[in-house]
Motif scaffolding. Structure first.
Motif, PDB file in Angstrom:
ATOM      1  N   UNK A  19       0.788  -1.350  -0.088  1.00 54.35           N
ATOM      2  CA  UNK A  19       0.045   0.040  -0.044  1.00 54.35           C
ATOM      3  C   UNK A  19       0.946   1.256   0.059  1.00 54.35           C
ATOM      4  N   UNK A  20       1.690   1.439   0.809  1.00 55.59           N
ATOM      5  CA  UNK A  20       2.577   2.499   0.869  1.00 55.59           C
ATOM      6  C   UNK A  20       3.659   2.792  -0.336  1.00 55.59           C
ATOM      7  N   UNK A  21       4.327   1.611  -0.886  1.00 56.42           N
ATOM      8  CA  UNK A  21       4.925   1.617  -2.213  1.00 56.42           C
ATOM      9  C   UNK A  21       4.148   2.142  -3.119  1.00 56.42           C
ATOM     10  N   UNK A  22       2.883   1.571  -3.461  1.00 53.50           N
ATOM     11  CA  UNK A  22       1.975   1.933  -4.235  1.00 53.50           C
ATOM     12  C   UNK A  22       1.797   3.355  -4.453  1.00 53.50           C
ATOM     13  N   UNK A  23       1.434   3.836  -3.222  1.00 51.99           N
ATOM     14  CA  UNK A  23       0.801   5.323  -3.177  1.00 51.99           C
ATOM     15  C   UNK A  23       1.879   6.137  -3.301  1.00 51.99           C
ATOM     16  N   UNK A  24       3.184   5.735  -3.144  1.00 59.10           N
ATOM     17  CA  UNK A  24       4.348   6.626  -3.498  1.00 59.10           C
ATOM     18  C   UNK A  24       4.594   6.790  -4.886  1.00 59.10           C
ATOM     19  N   UNK A  25       4.710   5.617  -5.576  1.00 65.30           N
ATOM     20  CA  UNK A  25       4.905   5.350  -6.900  1.00 65.30           C
ATOM     21  C   UNK A  25       3.982   5.810  -7.773  1.00 65.30           C
ATOM     22  N   UNK A  26       2.687   5.577  -7.598  1.00 67.66           N
ATOM     23  CA  UNK A  26       1.559   5.805  -8.437  1.00 67.66           C
ATOM     24  C   UNK A  26       0.947   7.180  -8.092  1.00 67.66           C
ATOM     25  N   UNK A  27       0.929   7.635  -6.961  1.00 67.38           N
ATOM     26  CA  UNK A  27       0.305   8.866  -6.571  1.00 67.38           C
ATOM     27  C   UNK A  27       1.012  10.036  -5.941  1.00 67.38           C
ATOM     28  N   UNK A  28       2.216   9.652  -5.758  1.00 70.31           N
ATOM     29  CA  UNK A  28       3.151  10.772  -5.338  1.00 70.31           C
ATOM     30  C   UNK A  28       3.013  11.000  -3.804  1.00 70.31           C
ATOM     31  N   UNK A  29       2.453  10.046  -2.897  1.00 71.24           N
ATOM     32  CA  UNK A  29       2.158  10.132  -1.632  1.00 71.24           C
ATOM     33  C   UNK A  29       3.739   9.700  -0.897  1.00 71.24           C
ATOM     34  N   UNK A  30       4.176  10.730  -0.041  1.00 72.72           N
ATOM     35  CA  UNK A  30       5.360  10.735   0.784  1.00 72.72           C
ATOM     36  C   UNK A  30       5.213   9.420   1.611  1.00 72.72           C
TER      37      UNK A  30
END
Length: 397
Positions: free
Chosen positions: A349-360
């Motif tokens: 979840x954390x990795x996907x949010x960072x790579x796909x959505x730019x969530x730090x």
């Protein structure tokens, strides 16, 4: 649903086996390639993850995996001492990176890894550690809400059979990243830093090397003080006697039901081997391509890392495998959490949010370096009998 990450795996050993249920079941992740020197592991990967019209690829050479144009992120699960080299190679090929803990074995190596990722413009995350686990994240969210006041004291203890699981020789050599401080301390330190805000100001510790046949740290106690005044007492023993899963109704670290009558199994298994070579071969039976894994089985509860009690100004909080117990002045209650459908889903979840959505992400390279710094401080404090004051700490993002 968002497009899944196309993930490659570097190292199909024991760490990959532990993450396999997560990476194979999470809908936001698709395993497309891997690299490992063992032909049996490569063959198993290709058999398990090939799909009609989309064969999975397994390479003998690391460079070939990093150059695969279909791979957009790499999970690096090689031995600790190789992380700096492998992260640098992945970054040069433009791959986002999830590297196993501990991030490295020195601050200089961590800094090189962070610089390589920054220069390449890719995300560098460190994990899995238990600070990804939903009960600890929920406890941290309760604290940040202000309902219970500031954190004042954390007490954490975990007793396991870690030191008596089959090991390669370097895993019993502290200089090569062996022992419980690097491999298990990273979990406990990460959880304490998550809860207390991240910035450790001082470390005082003792360690135990109590078995000459396993000549590395098998136990430690550490006292951490944090910016803002909180303190954390961390106790860990991997000597395979008392088992703190008893306090969780025999729910294991990975959320699985355990059999309390299987007491002493790790020591009994190890007693059957006579040489380091036999022990390494025994460990190999637990790796991918040799061992069998029930990747379809869902955990019955969340992961945990032993007993943790968080004392705030107006309540004590205790993360459990099914929620967070709150002990307030006049009442106590459980803040329940639904059972996970995918174990350790929080990592993807954390990795996907960072790579796909730019969530730090929380678990950045800087975060991983700060945790390693505390592990090194535990060893330094124990060896020199002194307080250590860290220099590279970061706050919870």
């Amino acid at each position: 649903m968002s497009e899944p990450l196309r993930l490659g795996v570097l190292g199909l050993g024991r760490a990959f086996m532990l993450m396999l249920p997560t990476l194979s079941q999470h809908p936001l992740c698709r395993l497309v390639a891997a690299a490992d020197p063992r032909p049996e592991a490569r063959a198993q990967f290709e058999a398990d993850f090939s799909r009609p019209g989309a064969p999975a690829r397994a390479y003998a050479e690391i460079e070939a995996l990093c150059a695969d144009p279909d791979v957009e992120a790499l999970y690096i699960a090689t031995p600790h001492q190789f992380h700096v080299e492998h992260v640098g190679l992945a970054a040069r090929h433009g791959k986002h990176i999830l590297v196993e803990k501990p991030m490295a074995l020195s601050i200089a190596d961590c800094q090189a890894m962070i610089a390589a990722a920054r220069q390449a413009g890719v995300h560098l995350m460190v994990g899995h550690s238990h600070s990804f686990d939903t009960p600890y994240l929920h406890a941290a969210a309760l604290i940040r809400s202000g309902r219970f006041g500031a954190v004042r004291m954390i007490t954490a203890l975990n007793y396991t059979d870690f030191l008596y699981r089959p090991r390669r020789p370097e895993e019993l050599d502290t200089a090569q990243g062996g022992g419980v401080v690097f491999s298990q301390g990273a979990h406990q330190v990460d959880v304490a830093r998550l809860i207390a805000g991240g910035r450790v100001e001082s470390v005082r510790a003792v360690t135990g090397r109590w078995d000459p046949a396993r000549p590395t740290e098998g136990a430690y106690q550490a006292l951490l003080t944090f910016e803002g005044g909180a303190s954390a007492s961390l106790t860990y023993s991997g000597y395979g006697r008392y088992d703190s899963d008893e306090q969780f109704g025999w729910l294991g670290e990975l959320g699985q039901q355990r059999d309390p009558d299987n007491y002493g199994a790790a020591r009994r298994g190890l007693a059957k081997v006579a040489t380091p070579e036999e022990e390494a071969a025994l460990k190999n039976t637990r790796t991918y391509g040799v061992a069998k894994s029930s990747v379809a089985a869902a955990p019955v509860a969340h992961n945990h890392f032993g007993q943790v009690v968080i004392s705030c100004e107006r309540a004590d909080l205790r993360p459990l495998a099914d929620g967070v117990m709150v002990y307030a002045d006049a009442e106590r209650w459980l803040e329940p959490l639904p059972a996970p459908s995918v174990p350790r889903a929080e990592v993807v979840d954390e990795m996907h949010a960072a790579i796909r959505h730019g969530v730090a992400p929380l678990h950045t390279g800087e975060w991983g370096m700060a945790t390693l710094e505390i592990c090194l401080a535990i060893l330094d404090s124990a060896e020199r009998g002194r307080e250590v004051r860290p220099q590279y700490q970061v706050a919870v993002g």
